[in-house]
Design a protein around this motif. Sequence first.
Motif, mmCIF file in Angstrom:
data_model
loop_
_atom_site.group_PDB
_atom_site.id
_atom_site.type_symbol
_atom_site.label_atom_id
_atom_site.label_comp_id
_atom_site.label_asym_id
_atom_site.label_seq_id
_atom_site.Cartn_x
_atom_site.Cartn_y
_atom_site.Cartn_z
ATOM 1 N N GLY A 13 -42.802 40.644 15.789
ATOM 2 C CA GLY A 13 -42.453 40.064 14.497
ATOM 3 C C GLY A 13 -40.986 39.720 14.397
ATOM 4 O O GLY A 13 -40.616 38.687 13.830
ATOM 5 N N ARG A 17 -39.681 36.152 13.407
ATOM 6 C CA ARG A 17 -38.864 36.052 12.203
ATOM 7 C C ARG A 17 -37.520 35.396 12.517
ATOM 8 O O ARG A 17 -37.063 34.506 11.799
ATOM 9 C CB ARG A 17 -38.660 37.459 11.615
ATOM 10 C CG ARG A 17 -37.993 37.497 10.266
ATOM 11 C CD ARG A 17 -37.912 38.926 9.741
ATOM 12 N NE ARG A 17 -37.223 38.956 8.467
ATOM 13 C CZ ARG A 17 -36.731 40.029 7.917
ATOM 14 N NH1 ARG A 17 -36.863 41.215 8.509
ATOM 15 N NH2 ARG A 17 -36.103 39.973 6.760
ATOM 16 N N TRP A 47 -45.831 43.340 9.943
ATOM 17 C CA TRP A 47 -47.066 42.805 9.377
ATOM 18 C C TRP A 47 -47.009 41.290 9.187
ATOM 19 O O TRP A 47 -47.845 40.565 9.716
ATOM 20 C CB TRP A 47 -47.384 43.502 8.055
ATOM 21 C CG TRP A 47 -48.663 43.038 7.445
ATOM 22 C CD1 TRP A 47 -48.788 42.330 6.277
ATOM 23 C CD2 TRP A 47 -49.991 43.197 7.952
ATOM 24 N NE1 TRP A 47 -50.116 42.060 6.032
ATOM 25 C CE2 TRP A 47 -50.866 42.576 7.047
ATOM 26 C CE3 TRP A 47 -50.519 43.801 9.083
ATOM 27 C CZ2 TRP A 47 -52.244 42.556 7.239
ATOM 28 C CZ3 TRP A 47 -51.890 43.770 9.268
ATOM 29 C CH2 TRP A 47 -52.731 43.157 8.351
ATOM 30 N N CYS A 48 -46.028 40.821 8.424
ATOM 31 C CA CYS A 48 -45.957 39.373 8.138
ATOM 32 C C CYS A 48 -45.673 38.562 9.398
ATOM 33 O O CYS A 48 -46.341 37.580 9.674
ATOM 34 C CB CYS A 48 -44.878 39.079 7.107
ATOM 35 S SG CYS A 48 -45.185 39.779 5.492
ATOM 36 N N TRP A 49 -44.661 39.005 10.138
ATOM 37 C CA TRP A 49 -44.206 38.202 11.260
ATOM 38 C C TRP A 49 -44.892 38.571 12.570
ATOM 39 O O TRP A 49 -45.189 37.679 13.369
ATOM 40 C CB TRP A 49 -42.682 38.304 11.378
ATOM 41 C CG TRP A 49 -42.000 37.671 10.212
ATOM 42 C CD1 TRP A 49 -41.527 38.302 9.084
ATOM 43 C CD2 TRP A 49 -41.758 36.284 10.022
ATOM 44 N NE1 TRP A 49 -41.005 37.379 8.218
ATOM 45 C CE2 TRP A 49 -41.132 36.123 8.770
ATOM 46 C CE3 TRP A 49 -42.009 35.148 10.793
ATOM 47 C CZ2 TRP A 49 -40.748 34.894 8.271
ATOM 48 C CZ3 TRP A 49 -41.624 33.909 10.292
ATOM 49 C CH2 TRP A 49 -41.001 33.793 9.042
ATOM 50 N N PHE A 51 -47.961 40.417 12.932
ATOM 51 C CA PHE A 51 -49.398 40.186 12.791
ATOM 52 C C PHE A 51 -49.686 38.781 12.277
ATOM 53 O O PHE A 51 -50.461 38.041 12.872
ATOM 54 C CB PHE A 51 -50.011 41.237 11.858
ATOM 55 C CG PHE A 51 -51.477 41.019 11.619
ATOM 56 C CD1 PHE A 51 -52.406 41.375 12.584
ATOM 57 C CD2 PHE A 51 -51.924 40.450 10.441
ATOM 58 C CE1 PHE A 51 -53.767 41.160 12.370
ATOM 59 C CE2 PHE A 51 -53.270 40.232 10.224
ATOM 60 C CZ PHE A 51 -54.194 40.586 11.184
ATOM 61 N N GLY A 52 -49.055 38.397 11.197
ATOM 62 C CA GLY A 52 -49.350 37.103 10.558
ATOM 63 C C GLY A 52 -48.922 35.883 11.357
ATOM 64 O O GLY A 52 -49.621 34.891 11.403
ATOM 65 N N TRP A 53 -47.755 35.975 11.973
ATOM 66 C CA TRP A 53 -47.232 34.857 12.750
ATOM 67 C C TRP A 53 -47.355 35.095 14.257
ATOM 68 O O TRP A 53 -46.968 34.239 15.048
ATOM 69 C CB TRP A 53 -45.752 34.634 12.423
ATOM 70 C CG TRP A 53 -45.476 33.978 11.108
ATOM 71 C CD1 TRP A 53 -45.667 34.519 9.872
ATOM 72 C CD2 TRP A 53 -44.942 32.680 10.894
ATOM 73 N NE1 TRP A 53 -45.278 33.638 8.912
ATOM 74 C CE2 TRP A 53 -44.831 32.496 9.504
ATOM 75 C CE3 TRP A 53 -44.540 31.657 11.748
ATOM 76 C CZ2 TRP A 53 -44.337 31.329 8.945
ATOM 77 C CZ3 TRP A 53 -44.042 30.492 11.193
ATOM 78 C CH2 TRP A 53 -43.951 30.328 9.794
ATOM 79 N N ARG A 63 -47.963 26.710 10.137
ATOM 80 C CA ARG A 63 -47.739 27.931 9.356
ATOM 81 C C ARG A 63 -46.618 27.721 8.342
ATOM 82 O O ARG A 63 -46.702 28.175 7.207
ATOM 83 C CB ARG A 63 -47.405 29.114 10.262
ATOM 84 C CG ARG A 63 -48.595 29.673 10.999
ATOM 85 C CD ARG A 63 -48.177 30.893 11.833
ATOM 86 N NE ARG A 63 -49.128 31.158 12.880
ATOM 87 C CZ ARG A 63 -50.178 31.953 12.756
ATOM 88 N NH1 ARG A 63 -50.419 32.547 11.627
ATOM 89 N NH2 ARG A 63 -50.986 32.151 13.780
ATOM 90 N N ASN A 67 -46.859 28.075 4.379
ATOM 91 C CA ASN A 67 -45.965 28.947 3.620
ATOM 92 C C ASN A 67 -45.309 28.205 2.465
ATOM 93 O O ASN A 67 -45.223 28.735 1.350
ATOM 94 C CB ASN A 67 -44.883 29.532 4.529
ATOM 95 C CG ASN A 67 -45.308 30.821 5.159
ATOM 96 O OD1 ASN A 67 -46.461 31.216 5.096
ATOM 97 N ND2 ASN A 67 -44.367 31.490 5.787
#
Length: 128
Positions: A13, A17, A47-49, A51-53, A63, A67
């Motif tokens: 992440g 990020r 989590w955001c970066w 897992f999500g990204w 993406r 966003n």
Amino acid sequence: MADTFDEDLFLKGLEKRKSTLGDEYVEKNLAAADDFTRPFQEAMTAWCWGFGWGDDVIDVKTRSMMNLSMIGALGKMHEWELHCRGAIRNGVTKEEVRAVIHVIGIYCGVPQALECFRAAKKVFDEQE
């Protein structure tokens, strides 16, 4: 409370990020974290970066446009401006940003689109 920190996901992440928001911005935020805010910074990065990204199913340009749409719908303009810079870093063109704002205007209303245009203009003016 159990330790849920996943260092591998955090490192993945952190890379994502930094590539979107810039090393300086990310390092500044992490350095400013204290005992109160550090757990959130770490969890959000993982989590955001991570897992999500962190997968390649959706490319970073798409993406970023997603966003901008979602953050614009929420009206979180400080974050929208930040992610507009990231979107440009991820290859989103000025014309594509405008098209995203048009969609925000259709689904979220003209006042919100105007807010996004103001933020986008600021970001594009900074680049000139």
